[in-house]
Write a protein that holds these residues in place. Sequence first.
Motif, PDB file in Angstrom:
ATOM      1  N   ALA A  33       0.844  -1.203   0.000  1.00 31.24           N
ATOM      2  CA  ALA A  33       0.000   0.000   0.000  1.00 31.24           C
ATOM      3  C   ALA A  33       0.876   1.249   0.000  1.00 31.24           C
ATOM      4  O   ALA A  33       0.540   2.264  -0.610  1.00 31.24           O
ATOM      5  CB  ALA A  33      -0.906  -0.009   1.222  1.00 31.24           C
ATOM      6  N   LYS A  34       2.022   1.155   0.679  1.00 30.96           N
ATOM      7  CA  LYS A  34       2.912   2.315   0.787  1.00 30.96           C
ATOM      8  C   LYS A  34       3.427   2.740  -0.592  1.00 30.96           C
ATOM      9  O   LYS A  34       3.576   3.929  -0.876  1.00 30.96           O
ATOM     10  CB  LYS A  34       4.070   1.931   1.710  1.00 30.96           C
ATOM     11  CG  LYS A  34       4.931   3.098   2.112  1.00 30.96           C
ATOM     12  CD  LYS A  34       5.969   2.652   3.100  1.00 30.96           C
ATOM     13  CE  LYS A  34       7.159   3.571   3.063  1.00 30.96           C
ATOM     14  NZ  LYS A  34       8.269   3.041   3.809  1.00 30.96           N
ATOM     15  N   GLU A  35       3.679   1.735  -1.422  1.00 32.61           N
ATOM     16  CA  GLU A  35       4.194   2.042  -2.769  1.00 32.61           C
ATOM     17  C   GLU A  35       3.224   2.877  -3.595  1.00 32.61           C
ATOM     18  O   GLU A  35       3.619   3.610  -4.480  1.00 32.61           O
ATOM     19  CB  GLU A  35       4.523   0.747  -3.515  1.00 32.61           C
ATOM     20  CG  GLU A  35       5.920   0.264  -3.176  1.00 32.61           C
ATOM     21  CD  GLU A  35       6.156  -1.164  -3.610  1.00 32.61           C
ATOM     22  OE1 GLU A  35       5.481  -1.624  -4.547  1.00 32.61           O
ATOM     23  OE2 GLU A  35       7.028  -1.808  -2.992  1.00 32.61           O
ATOM     24  N   GLN A 125      12.418   9.207  -0.941  1.00 25.63           N
ATOM     25  CA  GLN A 125      12.958   8.847  -2.254  1.00 25.63           C
ATOM     26  C   GLN A 125      14.348   8.209  -2.126  1.00 25.63           C
ATOM     27  O   GLN A 125      15.099   8.148  -3.082  1.00 25.63           O
ATOM     28  CB  GLN A 125      13.057  10.087  -3.143  1.00 25.63           C
ATOM     29  CG  GLN A 125      11.727  10.751  -3.378  1.00 25.63           C
ATOM     30  CD  GLN A 125      11.819  11.800  -4.469  1.00 25.63           C
ATOM     31  OE1 GLN A 125      12.293  11.549  -5.560  1.00 25.63           O
ATOM     32  NE2 GLN A 125      11.374  12.996  -4.144  1.00 25.63           N
ATOM     33  N   GLY A 126      14.667   7.806  -0.910  1.00 22.56           N
ATOM     34  CA  GLY A 126      15.932   7.095  -0.711  1.00 22.56           C
ATOM     35  C   GLY A 126      17.137   7.989  -0.449  1.00 22.56           C
ATOM     36  O   GLY A 126      18.258   7.488  -0.339  1.00 22.56           O
ATOM     37  N   LEU A 127      16.937   9.305  -0.310  1.00 22.33           N
ATOM     38  CA  LEU A 127      18.105  10.187  -0.134  1.00 22.33           C
ATOM     39  C   LEU A 127      18.791   9.961   1.216  1.00 22.33           C
ATOM     40  O   LEU A 127      20.027   9.964   1.308  1.00 22.33           O
ATOM     41  CB  LEU A 127      17.705  11.663  -0.258  1.00 22.33           C
ATOM     42  CG  LEU A 127      17.224  12.131  -1.632  1.00 22.33           C
ATOM     43  CD1 LEU A 127      16.939  13.618  -1.620  1.00 22.33           C
ATOM     44  CD2 LEU A 127      18.237  11.824  -2.709  1.00 22.33           C
ATOM     45  N   ASP A 154      11.779  10.067  20.576  1.00 22.05           N
ATOM     46  CA  ASP A 154      10.540  10.249  19.808  1.00 22.05           C
ATOM     47  C   ASP A 154      10.715   9.970  18.320  1.00 22.05           C
ATOM     48  O   ASP A 154       9.738   9.825  17.600  1.00 22.05           O
ATOM     49  CB  ASP A 154      10.048  11.702  19.955  1.00 22.05           C
ATOM     50  CG  ASP A 154      11.052  12.671  19.362  1.00 22.05           C
ATOM     51  OD1 ASP A 154      12.215  12.654  19.810  1.00 22.05           O
ATOM     52  OD2 ASP A 154      10.699  13.419  18.429  1.00 22.05           O
ATOM     53  N   ASP A 155      11.963   9.927  17.858  1.00 23.53           N
ATOM     54  CA  ASP A 155      12.216   9.961  16.404  1.00 23.53           C
ATOM     55  C   ASP A 155      12.041   8.572  15.759  1.00 23.53           C
ATOM     56  O   ASP A 155      13.004   7.907  15.366  1.00 23.53           O
ATOM     57  CB  ASP A 155      13.617  10.523  16.129  1.00 23.53           C
ATOM     58  CG  ASP A 155      13.733  11.043  14.702  1.00 23.53           C
ATOM     59  OD1 ASP A 155      12.905  10.651  13.861  1.00 23.53           O
ATOM     60  OD2 ASP A 155      14.661  11.814  14.427  1.00 23.53           O
ATOM     61  N   LEU A 156      10.782   8.172  15.663  1.00 21.47           N
ATOM     62  CA  LEU A 156      10.474   6.822  15.186  1.00 21.47           C
ATOM     63  C   LEU A 156      10.862   6.604  13.717  1.00 21.47           C
ATOM     64  O   LEU A 156      11.387   5.541  13.376  1.00 21.47           O
ATOM     65  CB  LEU A 156       8.993   6.509  15.432  1.00 21.47           C
ATOM     66  CG  LEU A 156       8.572   6.707  16.905  1.00 21.47           C
ATOM     67  CD1 LEU A 156       7.076   6.490  17.082  1.00 21.47           C
ATOM     68  CD2 LEU A 156       9.342   5.779  17.828  1.00 21.47           C
TER      69      LEU A 156
HETATM   70  C1  COA Z   1      14.848  10.565   8.744  1.00 24.53           C
HETATM   71  C2  COA Z   1      15.099  11.186   7.362  1.00 24.53           C
HETATM   72  C3  COA Z   1      16.534  11.660   7.262  1.00 24.53           C
HETATM   73  C4  COA Z   1      14.843  10.100   6.300  1.00 24.53           C
HETATM   74  O1  COA Z   1      15.129  10.649   5.022  1.00 24.53           O
HETATM   75  P1  COA Z   1      14.457  10.065   3.683  1.00 24.53           P
HETATM   76  O2  COA Z   1      15.249  10.536   2.528  1.00 24.53           O
HETATM   77  O3  COA Z   1      13.010  10.338   3.684  1.00 24.53           O
HETATM   78  O4  COA Z   1      14.694   8.504   3.904  1.00 24.53           O
HETATM   79  P2  COA Z   1      14.652   7.358   2.796  1.00 24.53           P
HETATM   80  O5  COA Z   1      13.698   7.705   1.698  1.00 24.53           O
HETATM   81  O6  COA Z   1      16.045   7.017   2.419  1.00 24.53           O
HETATM   82  O7  COA Z   1      13.995   6.187   3.637  1.00 24.53           O
HETATM   83  C5  COA Z   1      14.772   5.188   4.246  1.00 24.53           C
HETATM   84  C6  COA Z   1      13.987   4.512   5.355  1.00 24.53           C
HETATM   85  O8  COA Z   1      13.711   5.429   6.425  1.00 24.53           O
HETATM   86  C7  COA Z   1      12.464   5.108   7.055  1.00 24.53           C
HETATM   87  N1  COA Z   1      11.609   6.276   6.922  1.00 24.53           N
HETATM   88  C8  COA Z   1      11.916   7.436   6.299  1.00 24.53           C
HETATM   89  N2  COA Z   1      10.904   8.306   6.406  1.00 24.53           N
HETATM   90  C9  COA Z   1       9.928   7.673   7.102  1.00 24.53           C
HETATM   91  C10 COA Z   1       8.609   8.044   7.531  1.00 24.53           C
HETATM   92  N3  COA Z   1       8.078   9.254   7.273  1.00 24.53           N
HETATM   93  N4  COA Z   1       7.904   7.136   8.221  1.00 24.53           N
HETATM   94  C11 COA Z   1       8.400   5.925   8.486  1.00 24.53           C
HETATM   95  N5  COA Z   1       9.631   5.515   8.097  1.00 24.53           N
HETATM   96  C12 COA Z   1      10.378   6.375   7.426  1.00 24.53           C
HETATM   97  C13 COA Z   1      11.905   3.913   6.290  1.00 24.53           C
HETATM   98  O9  COA Z   1      12.354   2.750   6.961  1.00 24.53           O
HETATM   99  C14 COA Z   1      12.600   4.010   4.957  1.00 24.53           C
HETATM  100  O10 COA Z   1      12.743   2.788   4.329  1.00 24.53           O
HETATM  101  P3  COA Z   1      11.843   2.432   3.041  1.00 24.53           P
HETATM  102  O11 COA Z   1      12.193   3.473   2.018  1.00 24.53           O
HETATM  103  O12 COA Z   1      12.299   1.081   2.664  1.00 24.53           O
HETATM  104  O13 COA Z   1      10.444   2.526   3.515  1.00 24.53           O
HETATM  105  C15 COA Z   1      14.101  12.370   7.072  1.00 24.53           C
HETATM  106  O14 COA Z   1      12.798  11.917   7.281  1.00 24.53           O
HETATM  107  C16 COA Z   1      14.341  13.582   7.958  1.00 24.53           C
HETATM  108  O15 COA Z   1      15.164  14.424   7.651  1.00 24.53           O
HETATM  109  N6  COA Z   1      13.595  13.681   9.071  1.00 24.53           N
HETATM  110  C17 COA Z   1      13.627  14.846   9.958  1.00 24.53           C
HETATM  111  C18 COA Z   1      14.919  14.974  10.728  1.00 24.53           C
HETATM  112  C19 COA Z   1      15.368  13.700  11.427  1.00 24.53           C
HETATM  113  O16 COA Z   1      14.636  13.118  12.178  1.00 24.53           O
HETATM  114  N7  COA Z   1      16.601  13.266  11.164  1.00 24.53           N
HETATM  115  C20 COA Z   1      17.208  12.109  11.809  1.00 24.53           C
HETATM  116  C21 COA Z   1      17.932  12.557  13.008  1.00 24.53           C
HETATM  117  S1  COA Z   1      18.724  11.318  13.921  1.00 24.53           S
END
Ligand code: COA
Length: 203
Positions: A33-35, A125-127, A154-156
């Motif tokens: 569903a996420k896709e 998008q995997g960044l 809190d940072d789930l």
């Molecule tokens: C955490 C963060 C860096 C992830 O960046 P992103 O480019 O969206 O991450 P990706 O697309 O590479 O996702 C990688 C994995 O992260 C997890 N993830 C990322 N965003 C998520 C979300 N909104 N909800 C749940 N899981 C999430 C998933 O496991 C995901 O794997 P999947 O793509 O197989 O589902 C970004 O959400 C962010 O900057 N958040 C705010 C600041 C923060 O919390 N930074 C981390 C501090 S320790």
Amino acid sequence: MSRSDRNPQYYCPLNDKFISLNEADLLVVSREAKEDLPPPGEPVAKSNIVLRRAYEAEAEEVEDMCRYFWDETEIFCFDQTFDLNECVNFLALAEGEIAGLISWKRLGEAQIVVVLNVYPEFQGQGLGRMLLKEVMEQGRKQGCRVIRVATSNDDLPALCLYQRMGFQLTAVVPDVLRQHHDEEITGFAGIPVRDELRLERRL
Ligand SMILES: CC(C)(COP(=O)(O)OP(=O)(O)OC[C@H]1O[C@@H](n2cnc3c(N)ncnc32)[C@H](O)[C@@H]1OP(=O)(O)O)[C@@H](O)C(=O)NCCC(=O)NCCS
């Protein structure tokens, strides 16, 4: 380390809206569903994503990005304060625009991730994953044996990312963030920001 709630930090695909930490919540969905969920705008083609070290002239943009998420450019974790200007700052550019930042510093044989952020418009998008992979490669080349990250209780989403990338929890430092900020701040989904969670993986 406690996240700013002044700026939207995530994208809600169900409401097509950028949301703050207090507006965020968890919803368990199937991978399938996420896709099907829409990304925020057009996905960036892989060929239009560039990962590279930030130039000195980009110091201000790097600091702005850190402030956007954390309200500060000196980050407290692992019992010390890291100044972004003393870190290796690595950027993800999407179609020439700064989309993500990872900052790290070497301490002995360990690579310490001080900051990892992706702007909401470019999330999912995997960044985040690409930036982490890239710095792990740099760490290996420089002879580091382990990579360490810290996040708040809190940072789930971050916990999900790190554990899916092979990191394992090594320590919880209870209440350290509440004490550091002299007050209790609410973070992701209204969870009180209190504890520092440390994770690591071998390089
Ligand atoms: C955490 C963060 C860096 C992830 O960046 P992103 O480019 O969206 O991450 P990706 O697309 O590479 O996702 C990688 C994995 O992260 C997890 N993830 C990322 N965003 C998520 C979300 N909104 N909800 C749940 N899981 C999430 C998933 O496991 C995901 O794997 P999947 O793509 O197989 O589902 C970004 O959400 C962010 O900057 N958040 C705010 C600041 C923060 O919390 N930074 C981390 C501090 S320790």
